[in-house]
Motif scaffolding. Sequence first.
Motif, PDB file in Angstrom:
ATOM      1  N   PRO A  89      94.735 123.837 -12.339  1.00  0.00           N
ATOM      2  CA  PRO A  89      95.529 123.038 -13.272  1.00  0.00           C
ATOM      3  C   PRO A  89      94.778 122.836 -14.586  1.00  0.00           C
ATOM      4  O   PRO A  89      93.545 122.731 -14.597  1.00  0.00           O
ATOM      5  N   VAL A  90      95.517 122.775 -15.682  1.00  0.00           N
ATOM      6  CA  VAL A  90      94.944 122.551 -17.002  1.00  0.00           C
ATOM      7  C   VAL A  90      95.657 121.344 -17.628  1.00  0.00           C
ATOM      8  O   VAL A  90      96.880 121.244 -17.587  1.00  0.00           O
ATOM      9  N   GLY A  91      94.882 120.454 -18.218  1.00  0.00           N
ATOM     10  CA  GLY A  91      95.484 119.299 -18.873  1.00  0.00           C
ATOM     11  C   GLY A  91      95.649 118.106 -17.954  1.00  0.00           C
ATOM     12  O   GLY A  91      96.502 117.247 -18.202  1.00  0.00           O
TER      13      GLY A  91
ATOM     14  N   ARG B  33      93.435 110.893 -22.717  1.00  0.00           N
ATOM     15  CA  ARG B  33      94.134 112.127 -23.074  1.00  0.00           C
ATOM     16  C   ARG B  33      93.375 113.334 -22.515  1.00  0.00           C
ATOM     17  O   ARG B  33      92.146 113.305 -22.393  1.00  0.00           O
ATOM     18  N   PRO B  34      94.079 114.417 -22.129  1.00  0.00           N
ATOM     19  CA  PRO B  34      93.409 115.588 -21.558  1.00  0.00           C
ATOM     20  C   PRO B  34      92.216 116.038 -22.409  1.00  0.00           C
ATOM     21  O   PRO B  34      92.314 116.177 -23.624  1.00  0.00           O
ATOM     22  N   GLY B  35      91.082 116.227 -21.726  1.00  0.00           N
ATOM     23  CA  GLY B  35      89.870 116.654 -22.407  1.00  0.00           C
ATOM     24  C   GLY B  35      89.040 115.525 -22.979  1.00  0.00           C
ATOM     25  O   GLY B  35      88.005 115.762 -23.591  1.00  0.00           O
ATOM     26  N   HIS B  36      89.472 114.263 -22.788  1.00  0.00           N
ATOM     27  CA  HIS B  36      88.766 113.105 -23.312  1.00  0.00           C
ATOM     28  C   HIS B  36      88.394 112.168 -22.169  1.00  0.00           C
ATOM     29  O   HIS B  36      89.098 112.087 -21.169  1.00  0.00           O
TER      30      HIS B  36
ATOM     31  N   ALA C 253     101.264 115.216 -24.747  1.00  0.00           N
ATOM     32  CA  ALA C 253     102.649 114.805 -24.521  1.00  0.00           C
ATOM     33  C   ALA C 253     103.066 115.034 -23.084  1.00  0.00           C
ATOM     34  O   ALA C 253     103.788 114.214 -22.496  1.00  0.00           O
ATOM     35  N   ALA C 254     102.619 116.141 -22.502  1.00  0.00           N
ATOM     36  CA  ALA C 254     102.959 116.422 -21.105  1.00  0.00           C
ATOM     37  C   ALA C 254     102.351 115.361 -20.186  1.00  0.00           C
ATOM     38  O   ALA C 254     103.021 114.869 -19.258  1.00  0.00           O
ATOM     39  N   ALA C 255     101.097 114.993 -20.435  1.00  0.00           N
ATOM     40  CA  ALA C 255     100.451 113.978 -19.613  1.00  0.00           C
ATOM     41  C   ALA C 255     101.138 112.627 -19.775  1.00  0.00           C
ATOM     42  O   ALA C 255     101.387 111.920 -18.782  1.00  0.00           O
ATOM     43  N   LEU C 256     101.436 112.243 -21.007  1.00  0.00           N
ATOM     44  CA  LEU C 256     102.097 110.966 -21.249  1.00  0.00           C
ATOM     45  C   LEU C 256     103.480 110.943 -20.604  1.00  0.00           C
ATOM     46  O   LEU C 256     103.873 109.934 -20.001  1.00  0.00           O
TER      47      LEU C 256
ATOM     48  N   ALA D  75     106.761 112.390 -26.580  1.00  0.00           N
ATOM     49  CA  ALA D  75     107.252 111.831 -25.321  1.00  0.00           C
ATOM     50  C   ALA D  75     108.539 111.044 -25.534  1.00  0.00           C
ATOM     51  O   ALA D  75     109.479 111.126 -24.733  1.00  0.00           O
ATOM     52  N   ALA D  76     108.594 110.266 -26.619  1.00  0.00           N
ATOM     53  CA  ALA D  76     109.812 109.504 -26.912  1.00  0.00           C
ATOM     54  C   ALA D  76     110.984 110.416 -27.219  1.00  0.00           C
ATOM     55  O   ALA D  76     112.132 110.111 -26.880  1.00  0.00           O
TER      56      ALA D  76
END
Length: 309
Positions: free
Chosen positions: A39-41, A99-102, A161-164, A189-190
């Motif tokens: 998986p990525v992100g 957030r992904p990568g943070h 955005a995908a994660a949120l 996301a909104a």
Amino acid sequence: MTSAQPAHRRPPHRGAEPTRRRRGGFFLDGEWDAKLHRPVGSAWVRWEAPADEGDWTAPVVLVHGGGGQSTDWLWAVDGQPGWAELFVGAGHPTYLLDRPGHGRSVWDVEAMGPRSAVPDTTVLARLFQVDEAELRGRFGAVAASSTGLFADAAAAQRRDAAALTRLLELVGPAIVVTHSAGAPAGWLAADRRPDLVDIVVAVEPLGPPRTRALTEGVTALPLGAAGQPRGLATVPVLLVTAAASGHLQADSETAAFLRGRGAEVEHLRLGQHGLDGDGHGVLFDRNSTAAFDLVHRHLPAPARPGGGR
């Protein structure tokens, strides 16, 4: 022990007020990469809520900025509580997204690409409008937690955005609060799931529109159809600008861009309410608590006070 940690320093647990809370944490799965077979992100989420369900109001999701991480919401200078604590204290089950990568979220360099160097104190002092001595002292947590920015802004915003969105699908309708470069995730996301976003509170959002990292206006990815937001136009926006950040023009252009595409935007200028001196890091700056109180008073009434949604 370093000079920044003197022997007489009071341990944080001795200064904390006793509370009864529900809390936890979990990872959101990333998108499966068939070529890499992983998986990525993926993204780490920490959450906390009042112990008694009768005290609950609308959930809140906090999205940190640029090279920061979710710890940005946990502290403020001069011993003030962070915005996460203030939201929970006001009855909001509160979710903090790395957030992904943070932060705790994995940075997979092979799949996510390179990022800029970790910013030094000169860069951070200019960004947050403090001098370097303050950055090494009162604002030391900024330097301690900062990292670089991803080179591919569009790919980074897509992952954010995908994660949120995955988090909102789990939490349900929520207030989404973003800071700085976390804003594109909130807009996207909104736009995709307006049914899951009560309001977007954008604190000093990345801008102005159509800059290098915002080629599609307020994002690097198209909103809605042909660049015209669909869902985002139905979600109220509270845009927050600090008094001393130099962000007023950029934020005004962002507000105009969103209004021109049908969004309802309230632009809250902290300086007009007597909150002067704060820079881009207003959520942990001198007037952090007062800024939170002002923002909180401008939120819509919860759908079902004191219970589920």
